[in-house]
Design a protein around this motif. Structure first.
Motif, PDB file in Angstrom:
ATOM      1  N   TYR A  47     -10.896 -34.233   3.102  1.00 40.33           N
ATOM      2  CA  TYR A  47      -9.721 -34.538   3.909  1.00 40.33           C
ATOM      3  C   TYR A  47      -9.070 -33.250   4.417  1.00 40.33           C
ATOM      4  O   TYR A  47      -8.672 -33.163   5.580  1.00 40.33           O
ATOM      5  CB  TYR A  47      -8.716 -35.355   3.103  1.00 40.33           C
ATOM      6  CG  TYR A  47      -9.237 -36.714   2.733  1.00 40.33           C
ATOM      7  CD1 TYR A  47      -9.111 -37.783   3.609  1.00 40.33           C
ATOM      8  CD2 TYR A  47      -9.859 -36.931   1.512  1.00 40.33           C
ATOM      9  CE1 TYR A  47      -9.595 -39.041   3.282  1.00 40.33           C
ATOM     10  CE2 TYR A  47     -10.362 -38.180   1.178  1.00 40.33           C
ATOM     11  CZ  TYR A  47     -10.218 -39.224   2.062  1.00 40.33           C
ATOM     12  OH  TYR A  47     -10.700 -40.456   1.743  1.00 40.33           O
ATOM     13  N   LEU A  48      -8.947 -32.260   3.550  1.00 36.97           N
ATOM     14  CA  LEU A  48      -8.349 -30.989   3.955  1.00 36.97           C
ATOM     15  C   LEU A  48      -9.225 -30.280   4.979  1.00 36.97           C
ATOM     16  O   LEU A  48      -8.717 -29.696   5.942  1.00 36.97           O
ATOM     17  CB  LEU A  48      -8.127 -30.091   2.738  1.00 36.97           C
ATOM     18  CG  LEU A  48      -7.073 -30.567   1.761  1.00 36.97           C
ATOM     19  CD1 LEU A  48      -6.940 -29.586   0.603  1.00 36.97           C
ATOM     20  CD2 LEU A  48      -5.745 -30.752   2.446  1.00 36.97           C
ATOM     21  N   VAL A  51      -8.623 -31.921   8.309  1.00 36.27           N
ATOM     22  CA  VAL A  51      -7.322 -31.541   8.872  1.00 36.27           C
ATOM     23  C   VAL A  51      -7.378 -30.124   9.432  1.00 36.27           C
ATOM     24  O   VAL A  51      -6.896 -29.860  10.538  1.00 36.27           O
ATOM     25  CB  VAL A  51      -6.202 -31.676   7.810  1.00 36.27           C
ATOM     26  CG1 VAL A  51      -4.931 -31.003   8.271  1.00 36.27           C
ATOM     27  CG2 VAL A  51      -5.931 -33.134   7.509  1.00 36.27           C
ATOM     28  N   LEU A  52      -7.971 -29.195   8.698  1.00 42.47           N
ATOM     29  CA  LEU A  52      -8.054 -27.816   9.169  1.00 42.47           C
ATOM     30  C   LEU A  52      -8.901 -27.699  10.434  1.00 42.47           C
ATOM     31  O   LEU A  52      -8.539 -26.984  11.375  1.00 42.47           O
ATOM     32  CB  LEU A  52      -8.599 -26.917   8.066  1.00 42.47           C
ATOM     33  CG  LEU A  52      -7.672 -26.727   6.867  1.00 42.47           C
ATOM     34  CD1 LEU A  52      -8.383 -25.958   5.765  1.00 42.47           C
ATOM     35  CD2 LEU A  52      -6.393 -26.032   7.263  1.00 42.47           C
ATOM     36  N   THR A  55      -7.002 -29.270  13.399  1.00 37.02           N
ATOM     37  CA  THR A  55      -5.906 -28.394  13.805  1.00 37.02           C
ATOM     38  C   THR A  55      -6.435 -27.258  14.677  1.00 37.02           C
ATOM     39  O   THR A  55      -5.867 -26.941  15.722  1.00 37.02           O
ATOM     40  CB  THR A  55      -5.182 -27.817  12.569  1.00 37.02           C
ATOM     41  OG1 THR A  55      -4.670 -28.897  11.791  1.00 37.02           O
ATOM     42  CG2 THR A  55      -4.045 -26.912  12.968  1.00 37.02           C
ATOM     43  N   SER A  94       0.106 -27.805  10.796  1.00 35.37           N
ATOM     44  CA  SER A  94      -0.147 -26.560  10.088  1.00 35.37           C
ATOM     45  C   SER A  94       1.143 -25.915   9.603  1.00 35.37           C
ATOM     46  O   SER A  94       2.019 -25.577  10.422  1.00 35.37           O
ATOM     47  CB  SER A  94      -0.886 -25.597  11.024  1.00 35.37           C
ATOM     48  OG  SER A  94      -0.933 -24.309  10.478  1.00 35.37           O
ATOM     49  N   THR A 128       4.202 -30.840   6.606  1.00 36.84           N
ATOM     50  CA  THR A 128       2.959 -30.946   7.365  1.00 36.84           C
ATOM     51  C   THR A 128       2.358 -32.327   7.107  1.00 36.84           C
ATOM     52  O   THR A 128       1.740 -32.570   6.076  1.00 36.84           O
ATOM     53  CB  THR A 128       1.981 -29.834   6.968  1.00 36.84           C
ATOM     54  OG1 THR A 128       1.865 -29.815   5.557  1.00 36.84           O
ATOM     55  CG2 THR A 128       2.465 -28.488   7.445  1.00 36.84           C
ATOM     56  N   TYR A 131      -1.503 -32.753   6.361  1.00 37.54           N
ATOM     57  CA  TYR A 131      -1.912 -32.176   5.080  1.00 37.54           C
ATOM     58  C   TYR A 131      -1.475 -33.078   3.919  1.00 37.54           C
ATOM     59  O   TYR A 131      -2.269 -33.413   3.046  1.00 37.54           O
ATOM     60  CB  TYR A 131      -1.313 -30.776   4.921  1.00 37.54           C
ATOM     61  CG  TYR A 131      -1.572 -30.168   3.570  1.00 37.54           C
ATOM     62  CD1 TYR A 131      -2.810 -29.606   3.276  1.00 37.54           C
ATOM     63  CD2 TYR A 131      -0.596 -30.167   2.576  1.00 37.54           C
ATOM     64  CE1 TYR A 131      -3.067 -29.049   2.034  1.00 37.54           C
ATOM     65  CE2 TYR A 131      -0.846 -29.619   1.333  1.00 37.54           C
ATOM     66  CZ  TYR A 131      -2.080 -29.060   1.078  1.00 37.54           C
ATOM     67  OH  TYR A 131      -2.325 -28.523  -0.151  1.00 37.54           O
ATOM     68  N   ALA A 134      -3.514 -36.161   3.897  1.00 35.31           N
ATOM     69  CA  ALA A 134      -4.863 -35.919   3.381  1.00 35.31           C
ATOM     70  C   ALA A 134      -4.865 -35.888   1.864  1.00 35.31           C
ATOM     71  O   ALA A 134      -5.726 -36.488   1.216  1.00 35.31           O
ATOM     72  CB  ALA A 134      -5.414 -34.608   3.936  1.00 35.31           C
TER      73      ALA A 134
END
Length: 170
Positions: A47-48, A51-52, A55, A94, A128, A131, A134
């Motif tokens: 999940y992270l 997201v990264l 972004t 972020s 965020t 985040y 996630a």
């Protein structure tokens, strides 16, 4: 000021002494807790990573600039200064990116300006969203991510509008 620097170490020491007084095996309890961290990291990682990556794609693709241009009339109508538009878009995505934007706003417009007050209030009134989503949804069984995401984004945007209105009054 030195007293405040001791608070965290003193809390750890007090916890250790309390556990020792109750004849608990502190190190064993600690290692048991650490064992639970590894599966958590493994479950949160996809999940992270998503997201990264999203972004980065949002910024690199130029979608952020296009979305900002599209939303500028709405921001203006709701009293959100155009100068904090990039911060409003990046904050849900972020934390470090929004911190950099906030720092830039503060250095460019001064800490006591209306724009800087709006930026600080908008930055401090939210988290965020992606985040936190996630992390939360990696551990839940029921995955109604879309509804939670929409509610979170709406409440974030409402808080920015309210913050800017309050900054104008104050």
């Amino acid at each position: 000021m030195k007293v405040f620097a001791l608070i965290i170490p003193l809390l750890f020491l007090a916890t250790f002494l309390f556990a020792a007084a109750r004849k608990m095996r502190v190190y064993d309890s600690f290692t048991e807790g650490v064992k639970e961290a590894f599966p958590l990291v493994l479950s949160v990682f996809p999940y992270l990573a998503a997201v990264l990556m999203l972004t980065s794609l949002f910024t690199v693709s130029g979608l952020d600039e296009k979305l900002l241009r599209l939303l500028s009339p709405l921001f203006r109508a709701l009293g959100i200064p155009a100068e904090i538009g990039p911060l409003v878009l990046v904050k849900p995505l972020s934390g470090s990116g929004s911190t950099a934007l906030l720092s830039d706003i503060l250095s460019r417009y001064g800490a006591d300006s209306y724009i800087a007050r709006c930026a600080c209030a908008a930055y401090g009134s939210s988290e965020t969203v992606f985040y936190i989503g996630a992390v939360y949804f990696s551990r839940t069984k029921r995955k109604k991510f879309t509804a939670a995401l929409l509610i979170s984004l709406f409440s974030y945007f409402a808080s920015v509008v309210l913050c800017c209105a309050l900054c104008k009054i104050l």
